[in-house]
Design a protein around this motif. Structure first.
Motif, PDB file in Angstrom:
ATOM      1  N   ALA A 100      49.889  42.034  34.939  1.00  0.00           N
ATOM      2  CA  ALA A 100      49.440  41.581  33.622  1.00  0.00           C
ATOM      3  C   ALA A 100      48.514  42.604  32.975  1.00  0.00           C
ATOM      4  CB  ALA A 100      48.734  40.228  33.745  1.00  0.00           C
ATOM      5  N   ALA A 101      47.620  43.204  33.767  1.00  0.00           N
ATOM      6  CA  ALA A 101      46.709  44.215  33.226  1.00  0.00           C
ATOM      7  C   ALA A 101      47.480  45.443  32.743  1.00  0.00           C
ATOM      8  CB  ALA A 101      45.688  44.609  34.296  1.00  0.00           C
ATOM      9  N   LEU A 102      48.502  45.858  33.502  1.00  0.00           N
ATOM     10  CA  LEU A 102      49.309  47.005  33.087  1.00  0.00           C
ATOM     11  C   LEU A 102      50.076  46.704  31.804  1.00  0.00           C
ATOM     12  CD1 LEU A 102      50.700  48.108  36.572  1.00  0.00           C
ATOM     13  CD2 LEU A 102      49.102  49.398  35.142  1.00  0.00           C
ATOM     14  N   LEU A 125      40.155  48.771  36.281  1.00  0.00           N
ATOM     15  CA  LEU A 125      39.461  48.958  37.556  1.00  0.00           C
ATOM     16  C   LEU A 125      39.686  47.761  38.468  1.00  0.00           C
ATOM     17  CD1 LEU A 125      36.031  50.617  36.693  1.00  0.00           C
ATOM     18  CD2 LEU A 125      38.236  51.681  37.202  1.00  0.00           C
ATOM     19  N   LEU A 126      39.868  48.056  39.760  1.00  0.00           N
ATOM     20  CA  LEU A 126      40.074  47.033  40.777  1.00  0.00           C
ATOM     21  C   LEU A 126      38.943  47.068  41.783  1.00  0.00           C
ATOM     22  CD1 LEU A 126      43.799  47.667  41.818  1.00  0.00           C
ATOM     23  CD2 LEU A 126      42.989  46.258  39.932  1.00  0.00           C
ATOM     24  N   SER A 127      38.651  45.898  42.357  1.00  0.00           N
ATOM     25  CA  SER A 127      37.736  45.833  43.485  1.00  0.00           C
ATOM     26  C   SER A 127      38.523  45.988  44.779  1.00  0.00           C
ATOM     27  CB  SER A 127      36.994  44.496  43.478  1.00  0.00           C
ATOM     28  OG  SER A 127      37.899  43.444  43.790  1.00  0.00           O
ATOM     29  N   PRO A 128      37.860  46.263  45.900  1.00  0.00           N
ATOM     30  CA  PRO A 128      38.581  46.361  47.184  1.00  0.00           C
ATOM     31  C   PRO A 128      39.317  45.082  47.557  1.00  0.00           C
ATOM     32  CG  PRO A 128      36.381  47.314  47.370  1.00  0.00           C
ATOM     33  CD  PRO A 128      36.443  46.644  46.028  1.00  0.00           C
ATOM     34  N   ALA A 129      38.758  43.923  47.186  1.00  0.00           N
ATOM     35  CA  ALA A 129      39.412  42.659  47.532  1.00  0.00           C
ATOM     36  C   ALA A 129      40.763  42.526  46.843  1.00  0.00           C
ATOM     37  CB  ALA A 129      38.506  41.488  47.149  1.00  0.00           C
ATOM     38  N   THR A 130      40.864  42.967  45.602  1.00  0.00           N
ATOM     39  CA  THR A 130      42.141  42.898  44.891  1.00  0.00           C
ATOM     40  C   THR A 130      43.134  43.899  45.459  1.00  0.00           C
ATOM     41  OG1 THR A 130      41.001  42.187  42.876  1.00  0.00           O
ATOM     42  CG2 THR A 130      43.227  43.052  42.620  1.00  0.00           C
ATOM     43  N   THR A 183      40.776  53.673  16.121  1.00  0.00           N
ATOM     44  CA  THR A 183      41.217  53.825  17.506  1.00  0.00           C
ATOM     45  C   THR A 183      40.912  52.538  18.261  1.00  0.00           C
ATOM     46  OG1 THR A 183      40.780  56.208  17.460  1.00  0.00           O
ATOM     47  CG2 THR A 183      41.006  55.164  19.624  1.00  0.00           C
ATOM     48  N   VAL A 184      41.956  51.848  18.682  1.00  0.00           N
ATOM     49  CA  VAL A 184      41.819  50.573  19.388  1.00  0.00           C
ATOM     50  C   VAL A 184      42.157  50.791  20.855  1.00  0.00           C
ATOM     51  CG1 VAL A 184      42.666  48.215  19.611  1.00  0.00           C
ATOM     52  CG2 VAL A 184      42.353  49.224  17.340  1.00  0.00           C
ATOM     53  N   ARG A 185      41.210  50.496  21.727  1.00  0.00           N
ATOM     54  CA  ARG A 185      41.430  50.604  23.167  1.00  0.00           C
ATOM     55  C   ARG A 185      40.726  49.463  23.875  1.00  0.00           C
ATOM     56  NH1 ARG A 185      40.138  56.710  24.967  1.00  0.00           N
ATOM     57  NH2 ARG A 185      38.221  56.281  23.807  1.00  0.00           N
ATOM     58  N   ILE A 186      41.333  49.005  24.954  1.00  0.00           N
ATOM     59  CA  ILE A 186      40.739  47.913  25.732  1.00  0.00           C
ATOM     60  C   ILE A 186      40.446  48.406  27.139  1.00  0.00           C
ATOM     61  CG2 ILE A 186      41.956  46.147  24.406  1.00  0.00           C
ATOM     62  CD1 ILE A 186      43.856  45.832  26.813  1.00  0.00           C
ATOM     63  N   ARG A 187      39.587  47.687  27.818  1.00  0.00           N
ATOM     64  CA  ARG A 187      39.262  47.975  29.219  1.00  0.00           C
ATOM     65  C   ARG A 187      39.413  46.682  30.005  1.00  0.00           C
ATOM     66  NH1 ARG A 187      32.625  48.699  28.798  1.00  0.00           N
ATOM     67  NH2 ARG A 187      32.231  46.666  27.822  1.00  0.00           N
ATOM     68  N   VAL A 188      39.820  46.798  31.263  1.00  0.00           N
ATOM     69  CA  VAL A 188      40.154  45.632  32.078  1.00  0.00           C
ATOM     70  C   VAL A 188      39.505  45.778  33.450  1.00  0.00           C
ATOM     71  CG1 VAL A 188      42.018  44.195  32.984  1.00  0.00           C
ATOM     72  CG2 VAL A 188      42.384  45.505  30.889  1.00  0.00           C
ATOM     73  N   GLY A 189      38.981  44.683  33.970  1.00  0.00           N
ATOM     74  CA  GLY A 189      38.422  44.646  35.321  1.00  0.00           C
ATOM     75  C   GLY A 189      39.005  43.496  36.118  1.00  0.00           C
ATOM     76  N   LEU A 190      39.263  43.721  37.410  1.00  0.00           N
ATOM     77  CA  LEU A 190      39.871  42.717  38.278  1.00  0.00           C
ATOM     78  C   LEU A 190      39.085  42.583  39.575  1.00  0.00           C
ATOM     79  CD1 LEU A 190      43.608  43.858  38.017  1.00  0.00           C
ATOM     80  CD2 LEU A 190      42.586  41.933  36.823  1.00  0.00           C
ATOM     81  N   ASN A 191      39.005  41.344  40.063  1.00  0.00           N
ATOM     82  CA  ASN A 191      38.423  41.084  41.381  1.00  0.00           C
ATOM     83  C   ASN A 191      39.037  39.810  41.933  1.00  0.00           C
ATOM     84  OD1 ASN A 191      36.677  41.340  43.657  1.00  0.00           O
ATOM     85  ND2 ASN A 191      35.342  39.785  42.777  1.00  0.00           N
ATOM     86  N   SER A 192      39.172  39.739  43.244  1.00  0.00           N
ATOM     87  CA  SER A 192      39.776  38.575  43.899  1.00  0.00           C
ATOM     88  C   SER A 192      38.752  37.903  44.798  1.00  0.00           C
ATOM     89  CB  SER A 192      40.999  38.992  44.720  1.00  0.00           C
ATOM     90  OG  SER A 192      41.964  39.618  43.911  1.00  0.00           O
ATOM     91  N   GLY A 193      38.866  36.595  44.916  1.00  0.00           N
ATOM     92  CA  GLY A 193      37.959  35.827  45.754  1.00  0.00           C
ATOM     93  C   GLY A 193      38.234  34.351  45.600  1.00  0.00           C
TER      94      GLY A 193
END
Length: 729
Positions: free
Chosen positions: A128-130, A198-203, A150-160
């Motif tokens: 989904a992030a891609l 960006l991903l966390s190690p858990a993801t 210039t329109v740009r977004i940033r995304v962060g992911l973490n699992s738990g």
């Protein structure tokens, strides 16, 4: 004039207040932007979802520098620029069945795996992030040309883990994060550069193999004491199945499947002689269905055969022909970087090399791969006609190839298949008998099809490994250190021989440093008294449990709170269901075709199983607590006496007349037996019976024991009729 706080417009002229674009916008209700089919799923299961602990992946995404971009613009113009960005973010989330939990000004927060559980929630979140970045970049090109922005977004992911506390009728979700689940996801977003993920190690642990990442090293994170290694998501990987994703770490020993392999070889010989065969492997998640086919097609047995393989994916039910497209790409050796011209050349060359009479099929294959079609006859067809020609073209191609050389076609995970691919399978199966084609499929027990009457169809049931084969698998994973023997026994018992669960449990022990060394030569670094259920296994179990009917799911959750084996009488009291509702649910859960026999209580490693009432020990107390009391010996035990149950809480012994009259009571005290003798036991013994007029025995097996004292201390004051003293069981 002076305006009240928070006013966005002048109360007299209606003019927008200066700087309004910087003010936070009111968050809309989730039901207004959630697809209808997801709304129905969530609200239908609302009662069962509330109060659950879920393994999830949290996604945060926002528009970078929105205040600076929109500060000097009219509020309506700013809204027209911002809303399409939010819509594209939410479309990407909903495409992979995530839930947008909050819309926060110029960004969103989404959950994958809650309230609807998914066994691949981390993979879905990454995809989904891609997609989110891809569609927003296309929109950004339009904005740059039209407005010079210039329109740009940033995304962060973490699992738990999160606990879903309540779900409102408008889908607003009240939840509690466990640990740093949402905090770390928000920090990942804040650390991300515009246009990155960006991903966390858990993801990464859950999605590894499915995606491509680049390590950014250890980074200090606000709110955490130790730095965290973070990763940038750069693209989707080539793996489409769990087996492909784990192959990079090395496959475990293949054991215990010789009869199934022998059957595949016999079916292959029949197909080689021109009598096409269809073989289906059915089994629960993790038993090794894909691994069996992997071993077969990577052996010498398929030399001289064309092997084509495709797999359905859990998020692909809404994508028509997805496995068929993968099959066509493998057959024509198409690559992701190929443009439309390269695709045309490869497909045309492959078909003409096989048979020039297949030329009329080209428009159907071009349309399947989104290559522009110039054929006016194809353009004139309506959708139903195009669908018919697409199905016919794929079937004709495979049957024609089978005339040139024998073919093995593998379709995996049909429980996730889309309707169009299912139609192709049904059509191909009907044409198998006269083709040199071996068709191999696998699926989980809930999948339904209409092939059962075919004489050339064979179904093989694949179950978990027996104890000796599970021990052989663990020998290859852990090694032969004598100190690991208790751990191997514990792993075999807790996983019931499921190969995937065994592998993931060992992997978790290595990651938690309970085991040290290398594969095949591990040593126990610390005592292991309990096996932690890996996150991957928790997600599989949770998604299976979510698909149960509401009443059966509640029953299973009630049983999981008690322990590994459940006394029927205690389950009656906890579930608060009448007997006519309880027994049908138990019968379905204990049936061999049941999709879920085990669950975890609060995602712990506690296992609940259902057994026939005729073999269950059912509760109250054993006077002596004798550790030698076993299921085989309780009938002969002089310490166990019959009891019945009632709603009254006072403890009293049961008489024979009460037992015969069928009065059910909680008899938490027992009549002490007479002095032991070598003759017949003095305590009357009763069989467990489904009839309401018979009581049941009361002595549990020590192999099934849980905390009897803590469980029954509040209601069990066992009195001795001889001494008159009372105390806990």
């Amino acid at each position: 004039m002076e305006l009240p706080g928070g006013a966005r417009f002048c109360l007299q002229c209606g003019q927008a207040v200066a700087g309004d674009t910087a003010a936070p916008m009111r968050s809309p209700a989730p039901e207004t932007y959630t697809p209808k089919h997801l709304v129905e799923k969530i609200l239908t299961s609302k009662a069962a979802l509330e109060g659950e602990r879920k393994q999830v992946t949290v996604l945060f995404a926002d528009l970078q520098g929105s205040m600076e971009l929109l500060a000097d613009r009219d509020p309506e113009e700013a809204r027209k620029l911002l809303d399409p960005v939010l819509e594209r973010m939410m479309e990407a989330v909903h495409r992979y069945e995530g839930t947008v939990n909050q819309v926060i000004g110029d960004g969103i927060m989404a959950l994958f795996g809650a309230p609807l559980a998914h066994e691949d929630h981390a993979v879905r979140a990454c995809y989904a992030a891609l997609r989110m970045q891809e569609v927003v970049k296309r929109y950004a090109e339009e904005v740059r040309r039209a407005h010079g922005m210039t329109v740009r977004i940033r995304v962060g992911l973490n699992s738990g883990e999160v606990v879903v506390r309540a779900i409102g009728s408008d889908l607003h979700m009240d939840y509690t994060a466990v640990g740093q689940t949402t905090h770390l996801a928000a920090r990942m977003e804040q650390l991300a550069d515009p246009g990155s993920i960006l991903l966390s190690p858990a993801t990464l642990e859950l999605a590894g193999g499915y995606v491509e990442v680049r390590s950014l090293g250890l980074v200090p994170v606000k709110g955490l004491t130790a730095p965290v290694e973070i990763y940038e998501l750069t693209g989707a990987g080539t793996a489409r199945s769990r087996l492909q994703a784990t192959a990079s770490r090395g496959l475990t020993p293949f054991v215990g499947r010789d009869p199934e392999l022998a059957h595949l070889v016999r079916a292959q010989e029949q197909a080689r002689g021109g009598h096409g065969q269809l073989v289906a492997i059915v089994g629960e998640a993790g038993v090794g269905k894909s691994r069996l086919y992997h071993e077969f097609i990577h052996s010498h047995r398929v030399q001289g055969w064309l092997v084509l393989q495709a797999s359905a994916v859990s998020h692909g039910k809404s994508i028509s022909y997805l496995p068929v497209i993968d099959l066509l790409k493998a057959y024509c050796k198409l690559e992701e970087r190929d443009d439309h011209r390269a695709l045309r050349e490869k497909i045309t060359g492959k078909l003409f090399t096989l048979d020039e009479s297949l030329k009329p099929l080209l428009p159907a294959f071009f349309g399947l791969l989104d290559v522009p079609v110039d054929d006016p006859q194809w353009q004139a067809l309506d959708p139903a006609q195009r669908r018919h020609q697409t199905l016919d073209a794929n079937k004709r191609l495979l049957l024609r190839e089978a005339q040139a050389q024998p073919v093995v076609v593998i379709f995996e995970d049909l429980h996730w298949v889309d309707t169009e691919t299912q139609a192709l399978l049904d059509s191909l199966v009907a044409s198998l008998p006269a083709a040199r084609l071996l068709m191999l499929v696998n699926y989980r027990p809930e999948y339904q099809h209409g092939w059962g009457s075919k004489t050339y169809y064979t179904q093989l049931r694949l179950d978990a490994l027996p104890a000796e084969n599970a021990g052989e698998l663990l020998e290859g994973l852990l090694g032969g250190d004598p100190g690991l023997a208790p751990l191997k026994s514990l792993l075999t018992e807790r996983t019931s021989g499921n190969p995937l669960f065994l592998e993931e449990s060992v992997r978790t022990l290595v990651e938690t440093r309970a085991l040290t060394g290398t594969r095949g030569a591990y040593r126990l670094a610390q005592p292991v008294e309990a096996i932690q259920v890996p996150a991957t296994v928790q997600s599989i179990l949770a998604s299976r449990i979510d698909r149960l009917p509401l009443d059966e799911k509640r029953l299973l959750q009630s049983a999981a709170v008690i322990g590994k084996d459940v006394p029927l009488g205690l389950l009656h009291g906890i579930a608060e269901l009448p007997d006519e509702e309880l027994r049908p649910g138990l019968a379905h859960l204990q049936a061999p075709s049941s999709s879920t026999r085990r669950t975890s209580s609060r995602t712990s490693s506690t296992r609940s199983s259902t057994r026939s009432p005729t073999t269950w020990p059912t509760a109250a107390c054993c006077r002596t607590g004798d550790a030698t009391c076993t299921p085989r010996s309780w009938r002969r035990s002089r310490h166990c006496t019959p009891i019945a149950r009632s709603s009254r809480s006072s403890a009293s012994p049961i008489t024979r007349s009460e037992a015969r009259s069928g009065r059910r009571r909680w008899a938490t005290s027992v009549r002490p037996p007479a002095r032991p003798s070598r003759g017949r036991p003095t305590g009357r013994r009763w069989r467990i019976s489904s009839r309401p007029s018979r009581p049941w025995p009361i002595c549990p097996s020590p192999a099934r024991r849980w905390s009897w004292r803590s469980t029954f201390a509040s209601r069990c004051g066992a009195r001795s009729s001889r001494s008159g003293k009372s105390g806990p069981c």
